[in-house]
Design a protein around this motif. Structure first.
Motif, mmCIF file in Angstrom:
data_model
loop_
_atom_site.group_PDB
_atom_site.id
_atom_site.type_symbol
_atom_site.label_atom_id
_atom_site.label_comp_id
_atom_site.label_asym_id
_atom_site.label_seq_id
_atom_site.Cartn_x
_atom_site.Cartn_y
_atom_site.Cartn_z
ATOM 1 N N LYS A 294 1.967 -0.664 -36.127
ATOM 2 C CA LYS A 294 2.240 -2.034 -35.683
ATOM 3 C C LYS A 294 2.058 -2.200 -34.174
ATOM 4 O O LYS A 294 1.720 -3.273 -33.704
ATOM 5 C CB LYS A 294 3.669 -2.424 -36.048
ATOM 6 C CG LYS A 294 3.995 -2.253 -37.517
ATOM 7 C CD LYS A 294 4.086 -3.559 -38.223
ATOM 8 C CE LYS A 294 4.704 -3.443 -39.583
ATOM 9 N NZ LYS A 294 3.828 -3.220 -40.667
ATOM 10 N N PHE A 295 2.315 -1.142 -33.404
ATOM 11 C CA PHE A 295 2.242 -1.209 -31.949
ATOM 12 C C PHE A 295 1.404 -0.052 -31.416
ATOM 13 O O PHE A 295 1.346 1.018 -32.027
ATOM 14 C CB PHE A 295 3.648 -1.147 -31.335
ATOM 15 C CG PHE A 295 4.548 -2.252 -31.809
ATOM 16 C CD1 PHE A 295 4.447 -3.524 -31.274
ATOM 17 C CD2 PHE A 295 5.494 -2.032 -32.793
ATOM 18 C CE1 PHE A 295 5.267 -4.553 -31.711
ATOM 19 C CE2 PHE A 295 6.319 -3.044 -33.242
ATOM 20 C CZ PHE A 295 6.203 -4.313 -32.704
ATOM 21 N N LEU B 125 13.018 6.206 -37.273
ATOM 22 C CA LEU B 125 13.202 6.070 -35.833
ATOM 23 C C LEU B 125 11.913 5.592 -35.190
ATOM 24 O O LEU B 125 10.844 6.132 -35.463
ATOM 25 C CB LEU B 125 13.603 7.427 -35.236
ATOM 26 C CG LEU B 125 13.758 7.498 -33.721
ATOM 27 C CD1 LEU B 125 14.930 6.648 -33.248
ATOM 28 C CD2 LEU B 125 13.954 8.947 -33.284
ATOM 29 N N ASP B 126 12.028 4.564 -34.356
ATOM 30 C CA ASP B 126 10.894 4.124 -33.541
ATOM 31 C C ASP B 126 10.872 4.981 -32.291
ATOM 32 O O ASP B 126 11.891 5.128 -31.618
ATOM 33 C CB ASP B 126 11.056 2.646 -33.143
ATOM 34 C CG ASP B 126 10.996 1.711 -34.338
ATOM 35 O OD1 ASP B 126 10.486 2.121 -35.402
ATOM 36 O OD2 ASP B 126 11.453 0.564 -34.205
ATOM 37 N N ILE B 127 9.708 5.547 -31.993
ATOM 38 C CA ILE B 127 9.595 6.469 -30.869
ATOM 39 C C ILE B 127 8.339 6.152 -30.071
ATOM 40 O O ILE B 127 7.318 5.789 -30.645
ATOM 41 C CB ILE B 127 9.611 7.931 -31.383
ATOM 42 C CG1 ILE B 127 9.901 8.909 -30.289
ATOM 43 C CG2 ILE B 127 8.367 8.282 -32.116
ATOM 44 C CD1 ILE B 127 10.420 10.230 -30.799
ATOM 45 N N ASN B 128 8.432 6.255 -28.760
ATOM 46 C CA ASN B 128 7.281 6.009 -27.891
ATOM 47 C C ASN B 128 6.380 7.242 -27.952
ATOM 48 O O ASN B 128 6.595 8.225 -27.259
ATOM 49 C CB ASN B 128 7.743 5.737 -26.463
ATOM 50 C CG ASN B 128 6.594 5.353 -25.561
ATOM 51 O OD1 ASN B 128 5.460 5.763 -25.769
ATOM 52 N ND2 ASN B 128 6.888 4.562 -24.549
ATOM 53 N N THR B 129 5.364 7.172 -28.806
ATOM 54 C CA THR B 129 4.496 8.329 -29.021
ATOM 55 C C THR B 129 3.471 8.509 -27.913
ATOM 56 O O THR B 129 2.780 9.527 -27.877
ATOM 57 C CB THR B 129 3.783 8.233 -30.381
ATOM 58 O OG1 THR B 129 3.179 6.947 -30.497
ATOM 59 C CG2 THR B 129 4.755 8.443 -31.514
ATOM 60 N N GLU B 130 3.380 7.552 -27.008
ATOM 61 C CA GLU B 130 2.495 7.738 -25.862
ATOM 62 C C GLU B 130 3.085 8.783 -24.908
ATOM 63 O O GLU B 130 2.360 9.629 -24.389
ATOM 64 C CB GLU B 130 2.288 6.423 -25.114
ATOM 65 C CG GLU B 130 1.344 6.579 -23.930
ATOM 66 C CD GLU B 130 1.169 5.303 -23.142
ATOM 67 O OE1 GLU B 130 0.006 4.921 -22.951
ATOM 68 O OE2 GLU B 130 2.177 4.704 -22.719
ATOM 69 N N ILE B 131 4.400 8.758 -24.742
ATOM 70 C CA ILE B 131 5.021 9.735 -23.843
ATOM 71 C C ILE B 131 5.612 10.933 -24.585
ATOM 72 O O ILE B 131 5.870 11.965 -23.983
ATOM 73 C CB ILE B 131 6.103 9.088 -22.947
ATOM 74 C CG1 ILE B 131 7.224 8.489 -23.793
ATOM 75 C CG2 ILE B 131 5.507 8.062 -22.031
ATOM 76 C CD1 ILE B 131 8.412 8.019 -22.987
ATOM 77 N N TYR B 132 5.830 10.791 -25.903
ATOM 78 C CA TYR B 132 6.374 11.901 -26.695
ATOM 79 C C TYR B 132 5.679 11.951 -28.058
ATOM 80 O O TYR B 132 6.210 11.488 -29.069
ATOM 81 C CB TYR B 132 7.888 11.751 -26.864
ATOM 82 C CG TYR B 132 8.568 13.025 -27.302
ATOM 83 C CD1 TYR B 132 8.662 14.110 -26.442
ATOM 84 C CD2 TYR B 132 9.104 13.145 -28.572
ATOM 85 C CE1 TYR B 132 9.278 15.275 -26.843
ATOM 86 C CE2 TYR B 132 9.730 14.309 -28.984
ATOM 87 C CZ TYR B 132 9.820 15.371 -28.108
ATOM 88 O OH TYR B 132 10.431 16.535 -28.499
ATOM 89 N N PRO B 133 4.459 12.502 -28.100
ATOM 90 C CA PRO B 133 3.721 12.550 -29.374
ATOM 91 C C PRO B 133 4.388 13.499 -30.378
ATOM 92 O O PRO B 133 4.931 14.527 -30.000
ATOM 93 C CB PRO B 133 2.336 13.064 -28.968
ATOM 94 C CG PRO B 133 2.493 13.668 -27.623
ATOM 95 C CD PRO B 133 3.715 13.078 -26.991
ATOM 96 N N MET B 134 4.340 13.100 -31.643
ATOM 97 C CA MET B 134 4.912 13.915 -32.721
ATOM 98 C C MET B 134 3.927 13.970 -33.881
ATOM 99 O O MET B 134 3.121 13.064 -34.051
ATOM 100 C CB MET B 134 6.248 13.330 -33.171
ATOM 101 C CG MET B 134 7.283 13.271 -32.064
ATOM 102 S SD MET B 134 8.900 12.774 -32.652
ATOM 103 C CE MET B 134 9.522 14.338 -33.256
ATOM 104 N N ARG B 135 4.023 15.055 -34.681
ATOM 105 C CA ARG B 135 3.132 15.233 -35.819
ATOM 106 C C ARG B 135 3.949 15.522 -37.084
ATOM 107 O O ARG B 135 5.023 16.116 -37.016
ATOM 108 C CB ARG B 135 2.172 16.387 -35.562
ATOM 109 C CG ARG B 135 1.117 16.084 -34.501
ATOM 110 C CD ARG B 135 0.050 17.148 -34.445
ATOM 111 N NE ARG B 135 0.560 18.458 -34.089
ATOM 112 C CZ ARG B 135 0.718 18.895 -32.837
ATOM 113 N NH1 ARG B 135 0.402 18.125 -31.834
ATOM 114 N NH2 ARG B 135 1.179 20.099 -32.601
#
Length: 146
Positions: free
Chosen positions: A21-22, A41-51
């Protein structure tokens, strides 16, 4: 010593299950190992990428002060060590809803909702894990990959 509200190791199961969505934010779905809690959980994946498949420790705490003194609500830059020094990703927010979900059969589940500046969290599981939470409680969410 800080009295933690919740701590467990989660395994990331899905990212953006309803589609992206974002640009900089993803919604993750994870399940905890010890308490079998489900989390969105919504997480800022630009600063904290997760897989998918990654394990991470997630902590909810009322304060970052290691001595347990309450948070003042103001940021004061100091050289003091805090709980945040032990983690890689930290958000500050407010618990805005606690509800019971009995749609999952005979065992009732509790749902805890918090907002971290618009990034949302839903934690769902056994009601005994929600005894430390209060409505309108300010809290910190801290994450560290394991």
């Amino acid at each position: 010593m800080v009295q933690l509200l919740f701590e467990d190791i989660f395994i990331l199961q899905r990212i953006d299950p309803d589609g992206k969505k974002f640009d900089k934010v993803s919604r993750i779905e994870a399940r905890s190992e010890q308490f079998d809690m489900y989390m969105q959980l919504d997480i800022n994946t630009e600063i904290y990428p997760m897989r998918v498949g990654e394990k991470f420790t997630m902590v909810l705490a009322p304060t970052l002060n290691l001595d347990g003194t309450p948070d003042t609500g103001f940021y004061l830059p100091t050289n003091r060590k805090t709980l945040a020094d032990k983690f890689e990703y930290v958000m500050h927010g407010k618990l805005y809803k606690i509800s019971e979900d009995s749609s999952s059969g005979q065992t009732a589940k509790v749902e805890i909702y918090a907002s971290f500046g618009g990034l949302l969290m839903m934690l769902k599981g056994d009601p005994s894990n929600a005894s430390n939470f209060e409505l309108d409680q300010r809290l910190f969410l801290l994450i560290r990959k394991v």
